[in-house]
Design an enzyme around this catalytic site. Structure first.
Site, mmCIF file in Angstrom:
data_model
loop_
_atom_site.group_PDB
_atom_site.id
_atom_site.type_symbol
_atom_site.label_atom_id
_atom_site.label_comp_id
_atom_site.label_asym_id
_atom_site.label_seq_id
_atom_site.Cartn_x
_atom_site.Cartn_y
_atom_site.Cartn_z
ATOM 1 N N GLY A 47 0.838 -1.191 0.000
ATOM 2 C CA GLY A 47 0.000 0.000 0.000
ATOM 3 C C GLY A 47 0.873 1.240 0.000
ATOM 4 O O GLY A 47 2.009 1.212 0.480
ATOM 5 N N CYS A 103 6.063 -0.217 7.244
ATOM 6 C CA CYS A 103 5.726 0.938 6.418
ATOM 7 C C CYS A 103 6.910 1.330 5.550
ATOM 8 O O CYS A 103 8.052 1.336 6.016
ATOM 9 C CB CYS A 103 5.348 2.101 7.336
ATOM 10 N N HIS A 145 -4.268 1.726 7.810
ATOM 11 C CA HIS A 145 -2.874 2.178 7.872
ATOM 12 C C HIS A 145 -2.650 3.301 6.849
ATOM 13 O O HIS A 145 -2.090 4.355 7.179
ATOM 14 C CB HIS A 145 -1.956 0.976 7.582
ATOM 15 N N GLU A 146 -3.084 3.070 5.614
ATOM 16 C CA GLU A 146 -2.878 4.072 4.562
ATOM 17 C C GLU A 146 -3.710 5.329 4.807
ATOM 18 O O GLU A 146 -3.259 6.443 4.537
ATOM 19 C CB GLU A 146 -3.179 3.479 3.185
ATOM 20 N N HIS A 149 -2.033 7.716 7.033
ATOM 21 C CA HIS A 149 -1.078 8.591 6.331
ATOM 22 C C HIS A 149 -1.771 9.858 5.835
ATOM 23 O O HIS A 149 -1.202 10.947 5.901
ATOM 24 C CB HIS A 149 -0.463 7.877 5.119
#
Length: 178
Positions: A47, A103, A145-146, A149
Site C-alpha cells: 500500500g 511501512c 494504515h494508509e 497517512h
C-alpha cells in the site's frame, strides 16, 4: 509511469493532513496513481499513500494479491491493483484485530498495532465511480494504515513514545549508511 522517491521519517510532510481531491478523477490523477503503483511494487510494498511520495492529496493505491504457491519462481506474480480517491471510513467494528505492521516510510521497522477488525469504506475508484464496501482482515488493516497517512499519522504513532523514538532513530541511521 515513473518510480518516485518515498519520503521517510522524520520528514515533516508525513505529519501533514492531505487535502481532498477536487474535480473528480482525471487523466492527470490516474497518471499519478499509476506512478504510485509502480513505486509501491518497486519498493516492494502492499500500500502507498500519495503523501509518501510528497503529494499531499487523499489518494491511496494498494495490492494485496498473494503469490500462488504453484507459480514458477521466474513467473511474475499476478497483480490486483486497487485505487482509492478521497477514501472515508463510514463505519468501524468495535472488535479489534492486531497485525504486525511495517511501512515504506519507516523502513525495516515492524510492530503490532490494534485496529478495528472490519470497516466500511466509501471512495472513488480509478474510473471515478463511487464505491462503498466492507472489508476485513489484511484489507481492513492496510486501508486503515494508509488512511492514517492521509491524516498525518504513522503506524509508529500507535506505539509507545520509546518504541516510536527508537524507530525514528533506526531510520535515521539507515539513511546515513545508504
Amino acid at each position: 509511469m515513473a518510480i518516485r522517491d518515498i519520503i521517510t521519517v522524520p520528514h515533516p510532510l508525513l505529519k501533514q493532513v492531505s487535502k481532498p481531491v477536487e474535480g473528480g478523477v482525471t487523466d492527470e490523477l490516474r497518471a499519478l496513481m499509476d506512478d504510485m503503483l509502480e513505486t509501491m511494487y518497486d519498493a516492494p510494498g502492499i500500500g502507498l499513500a500519495a503523501i509518501q511520495i510528497g503529494e499531499p492529496i487523499r489518494v491511496i493505491v494498494m495490492d494485496l494479491q498473494e503469490r500462488p504457491d504453484d507459480l514458477p519462481e521466474d513467473a511474475p506474480a499476478p497483480k490486483q491493483p486497487r485505487y482509492f480517491v478521497n477514501p472515508e471510513i463510514i463505519w468501524a467494528s468495535e472488535e479489534l484485530s492486531t497485525y504486525d505492521e511495517g511501512c515504506l516510510s519507516v523502513p525495516e521497522v515492524y510492530d503490532e498495532v490494534k485496529r478495528p477488525a472490519r470497516v466500511r469504506l466509501k471512495y472513488l475508484n480509478y474510473q471515478g465511480e463511487e464505491v462503498i464496501e466492507e472489508c476485513d482482515g489484511l484489507y481492513a488493516t492496510c486501508i486503515q494504515h494508509e488512511m492514517d497517512h492521509l491524516n498525518g499519522v504513522l503506524f509508529i504513532d500507535h506505539l509507545s513514545k520509546l518504541k516510536r523514538d527508537r524507530a525514528v532513530t533506526k531510520v535515521k541511521k539507515l539513511k546515513k549508511v545508504a
